[in-house]
Write a protein that holds these residues in place. Structure first.
Motif, PDB file in Angstrom:
ATOM      1  N   UNK A  15      -1.358 -18.969  10.744  1.00  0.00           N
ATOM      2  CA  UNK A  15      -1.271 -18.480   9.372  1.00  0.00           C
ATOM      3  C   UNK A  15      -0.873 -17.017   9.413  1.00  0.00           C
ATOM      4  N   UNK A  16      -0.109 -16.596   8.424  1.00  0.00           N
ATOM      5  CA  UNK A  16       0.387 -15.236   8.411  1.00  0.00           C
ATOM      6  C   UNK A  16       0.107 -14.557   7.070  1.00  0.00           C
ATOM      7  N   UNK A  17       0.026 -13.247   7.124  1.00  0.00           N
ATOM      8  CA  UNK A  17      -0.098 -12.409   5.927  1.00  0.00           C
ATOM      9  C   UNK A  17       0.717 -11.154   6.161  1.00  0.00           C
ATOM     10  N   UNK A  18       1.673 -10.889   5.283  1.00  0.00           N
ATOM     11  CA  UNK A  18       2.521  -9.711   5.403  1.00  0.00           C
ATOM     12  C   UNK A  18       2.226  -8.731   4.272  1.00  0.00           C
ATOM     13  N   UNK A  19       2.344  -7.452   4.568  1.00  0.00           N
ATOM     14  CA  UNK A  19       2.223  -6.424   3.546  1.00  0.00           C
ATOM     15  C   UNK A  19       3.030  -5.204   3.980  1.00  0.00           C
ATOM     16  N   UNK A  20       3.291  -4.327   3.008  1.00  0.00           N
ATOM     17  CA  UNK A  20       4.059  -3.114   3.266  1.00  0.00           C
ATOM     18  C   UNK A  20       3.140  -1.905   3.209  1.00  0.00           C
ATOM     19  N   UNK A  21       3.398  -0.956   4.094  1.00  0.00           N
ATOM     20  CA  UNK A  21       2.661   0.303   4.133  1.00  0.00           C
ATOM     21  C   UNK A  21       3.658   1.446   4.013  1.00  0.00           C
ATOM     22  N   UNK A  22       3.458   2.271   2.986  1.00  0.00           N
ATOM     23  CA  UNK A  22       4.365   3.409   2.773  1.00  0.00           C
ATOM     24  C   UNK A  22       3.531   4.618   2.377  1.00  0.00           C
ATOM     25  N   UNK A  23       3.474   5.593   3.268  1.00  0.00           N
ATOM     26  CA  UNK A  23       2.696   6.809   3.050  1.00  0.00           C
ATOM     27  C   UNK A  23       3.620   7.999   3.181  1.00  0.00           C
ATOM     28  N   UNK A  24       3.598   8.864   2.181  1.00  0.00           N
ATOM     29  CA  UNK A  24       4.441  10.068   2.205  1.00  0.00           C
ATOM     30  C   UNK A  24       3.544  11.270   2.459  1.00  0.00           C
ATOM     31  N   UNK A  25       4.130  12.343   3.018  1.00  0.00           N
ATOM     32  CA  UNK A  25       3.324  13.545   3.335  1.00  0.00           C
ATOM     33  C   UNK A  25       2.794  14.220   2.071  1.00  0.00           C
ATOM     34  N   UNK A  26       1.850  15.145   2.270  1.00  0.00           N
ATOM     35  CA  UNK A  26       1.312  15.913   1.164  1.00  0.00           C
ATOM     36  C   UNK A  26       2.360  16.843   0.581  1.00  0.00           C
ATOM     37  N   UNK A  27       2.159  17.208  -0.673  1.00  0.00           N
ATOM     38  CA  UNK A  27       3.040  18.178  -1.308  1.00  0.00           C
ATOM     39  C   UNK A  27       2.803  19.560  -0.681  1.00  0.00           C
ATOM     40  N   UNK A  28       3.859  20.292  -0.497  1.00  0.00           N
ATOM     41  CA  UNK A  28       3.748  21.639   0.064  1.00  0.00           C
ATOM     42  C   UNK A  28       3.363  22.638  -1.012  1.00  0.00           C
TER      43      UNK A  28
ATOM     44  N   UNK B 255       0.879  -1.171   0.000  1.00  0.00           N
ATOM     45  CA  UNK B 255       0.000   0.000   0.000  1.00  0.00           C
ATOM     46  C   UNK B 255       0.917   1.220   0.000  1.00  0.00           C
ATOM     47  N   UNK B 256       0.903   1.932  -1.115  1.00  0.00           N
ATOM     48  CA  UNK B 256       1.857   3.026  -1.292  1.00  0.00           C
ATOM     49  C   UNK B 256       1.131   4.211  -1.926  1.00  0.00           C
ATOM     50  N   UNK B 257       1.111   5.337  -1.217  1.00  0.00           N
ATOM     51  CA  UNK B 257       0.435   6.513  -1.752  1.00  0.00           C
ATOM     52  C   UNK B 257       0.927   7.766  -1.033  1.00  0.00           C
ATOM     53  N   UNK B 258       0.735   8.890  -1.707  1.00  0.00           N
ATOM     54  CA  UNK B 258       0.942  10.185  -1.067  1.00  0.00           C
ATOM     55  C   UNK B 258      -0.356  10.571  -0.377  1.00  0.00           C
ATOM     56  N   UNK B 259      -0.243  11.238   0.736  1.00  0.00           N
ATOM     57  CA  UNK B 259      -1.423  11.526   1.553  1.00  0.00           C
ATOM     58  C   UNK B 259      -2.308  12.580   0.895  1.00  0.00           C
TER      59      UNK B 259
ATOM     60  N   UNK C  79       1.158   6.420  12.499  1.00  0.00           N
ATOM     61  CA  UNK C  79       2.431   5.834  12.088  1.00  0.00           C
ATOM     62  C   UNK C  79       3.323   6.926  11.510  1.00  0.00           C
ATOM     63  N   UNK C  80       4.580   6.597  11.339  1.00  0.00           N
ATOM     64  CA  UNK C  80       5.553   7.568  10.837  1.00  0.00           C
ATOM     65  C   UNK C  80       5.436   7.686   9.326  1.00  0.00           C
ATOM     66  N   UNK C  81       5.218   8.908   8.826  1.00  0.00           N
ATOM     67  CA  UNK C  81       5.127   9.126   7.387  1.00  0.00           C
ATOM     68  C   UNK C  81       6.512   9.072   6.748  1.00  0.00           C
ATOM     69  N   UNK C  82       6.535   8.652   5.503  1.00  0.00           N
ATOM     70  CA  UNK C  82       7.793   8.582   4.776  1.00  0.00           C
ATOM     71  C   UNK C  82       8.671   7.416   5.164  1.00  0.00           C
ATOM     72  N   UNK C  83       8.118   6.456   5.877  1.00  0.00           N
ATOM     73  CA  UNK C  83       8.875   5.279   6.306  1.00  0.00           C
ATOM     74  C   UNK C  83       8.154   4.031   5.814  1.00  0.00           C
ATOM     75  N   UNK C  84       8.872   3.120   5.192  1.00  0.00           N
ATOM     76  CA  UNK C  84       8.291   1.867   4.729  1.00  0.00           C
ATOM     77  C   UNK C  84       8.142   0.920   5.909  1.00  0.00           C
ATOM     78  N   UNK C  85       6.892   0.510   6.174  1.00  0.00           N
ATOM     79  CA  UNK C  85       6.589  -0.340   7.324  1.00  0.00           C
ATOM     80  C   UNK C  85       6.156  -1.724   6.870  1.00  0.00           C
ATOM     81  N   UNK C  86       6.794  -2.733   7.397  1.00  0.00           N
ATOM     82  CA  UNK C  86       6.405  -4.112   7.135  1.00  0.00           C
ATOM     83  C   UNK C  86       5.450  -4.563   8.234  1.00  0.00           C
ATOM     84  N   UNK C  87       4.235  -4.928   7.840  1.00  0.00           N
ATOM     85  CA  UNK C  87       3.186  -5.310   8.789  1.00  0.00           C
ATOM     86  C   UNK C  87       2.906  -6.801   8.635  1.00  0.00           C
ATOM     87  N   UNK C  88       2.789  -7.480   9.748  1.00  0.00           N
ATOM     88  CA  UNK C  88       2.475  -8.910   9.745  1.00  0.00           C
ATOM     89  C   UNK C  88       1.206  -9.154  10.547  1.00  0.00           C
TER      90      UNK C  88
END
Length: 299
Positions: A286-299, A128-132, A267-276
């Motif tokens: 049983x496990x499911x892993x995914x990544x969460x990466x959210x960057x701040x809005x453009x100024x 999951x990767x997007x700008x806020x 969570x901390x913005x601009x940091x790639x987080x591995x979630x399990x």
């Protein structure tokens, strides 16, 4: 024999002439007939003008071979289809046969049933990767809307309370939601953990949930590494505590797997987080892993 008679014999030379017989054929050496080249032999085999044969057979003979070949292939194909159809009928009546939706046959853990996370399946990687900003995360919102709209049509009365994760924009972008479900698998069922279980891999939250009156297949999500746990912030579940009813399994072909919504916030913005996310039950997990990466809005 007198001289006159001898001169008239045809085999004798005429007097006054040379010893050579006129018009006599020249001497020819006796030997093997000239050999044909391999090209001539090949061309003659492909088509013989004298016998009008192709590869040693007439056109009529080749026509018979072609007709018999086509008839044989038709017979063989028909017999194979009848055999396969009969085999499927036997399997259907001898075994419990159920239809499984393709969307539910995703990944399976090596040590248990598989889990699916929506909307992480939009990418080749579970990411999951997007700008806020709204236009950046709209595709994830549409994916969740598609999942829930199909469920609500069939489960109007028994649809679970997913809180803010049950309607758009599903917490995007400060607190995105991920919906977890158990993949549908034939004849799969699991027993809940015992409150006195001696397993060492059970988190403290799950041990606390085990003391509740209801027995569930408990789901627990956290950062994968210590670095991820430091920056992941808060995790909320809907319903809370997050448990699947073991009596819902095994699923039949008309029922859907229950849903649990996981909302991640602060969570901390601009940091790639591995979630399990890990599902605990008796005899496995049983496990499911995914990544969460959210960057701040453009100024």
């Amino acid at each position: 024999m007198d001289k006159k008679t001898r001169n008239k014999h045809p085999s004798l030379p005429v007097p006054g002439s040379s010893n050579k017989v006129p018009n006599a054929p020249l001497h020819e050496e006796v030997g093997e007939p000239p050999k044909r080249s391999w090209r001539n032999r090949c061309c003659r085999y492909m088509y013989d003008r004298n016998t009008k044969k192709f590869c040693g057979r007439t056109c009529k003979s080749w026509l018979y071979i072609l007709v018999y070949t086509v008839m044989y292939l038709i017979f063989l194909s028909t017999y194979t289809l009848i055999f396969l159809y009969g085999s499927l009928l036997v399997i259907k009546y001898l075994d419990a046969y159920q239809m499984v939706e393709k969307t539910d046959l995703l990944t399976y853990a090596a040590d248990g049933i598989g889990l699916s996370a929506t909307p992480t399946s939009l990418n080749a990687m579970p990411l999951i990767w997007y700008r806020n900003e709204q236009q950046e995360y709209q595709k994830y919102v549409k994916s969740l809307e598609s999942l829930l709209s199909k469920r609500r049509k069939r489960e109007v009365d028994s649809f679970p309370d997913l809180g803010p994760c049950g309607e758009a924009p599903f917490g995007y972008g400060n607190s995105p939601c991920v919906i977890i479900r158990i993949n549908k698998q034939l004849k799969w069922s699991a027993k809940p953990l015992n409150a006195n279980s001696s397993r060492m891999d059970i988190p403290m939250n799950v041990r606390h949930w085990l003391k509740l009156e209801k027995q569930r297949l408990w789901l627990h999500c956290d950062g994968y590494h210590s670095y991820d746990k430091e920056h992941i912030g808060k995790i909320k579940y809907y319903p809370d505590p997050p448990g699947f009813d073991p009596n819902s399994f095994p699923l039949d072909k008309n029922s859907h797997s229950p849903l649990i919504a996981v909302q991640i916030s602060e969570f901390t913005l601009g940091v790639s987080l591995a979630v399990q996310c890990k599902l605990y039950y008796e005899g496995g997990s049983s496990t499911k892993e995914f990544l969460l990466y959210v960057t701040p809005k453009r100024k």
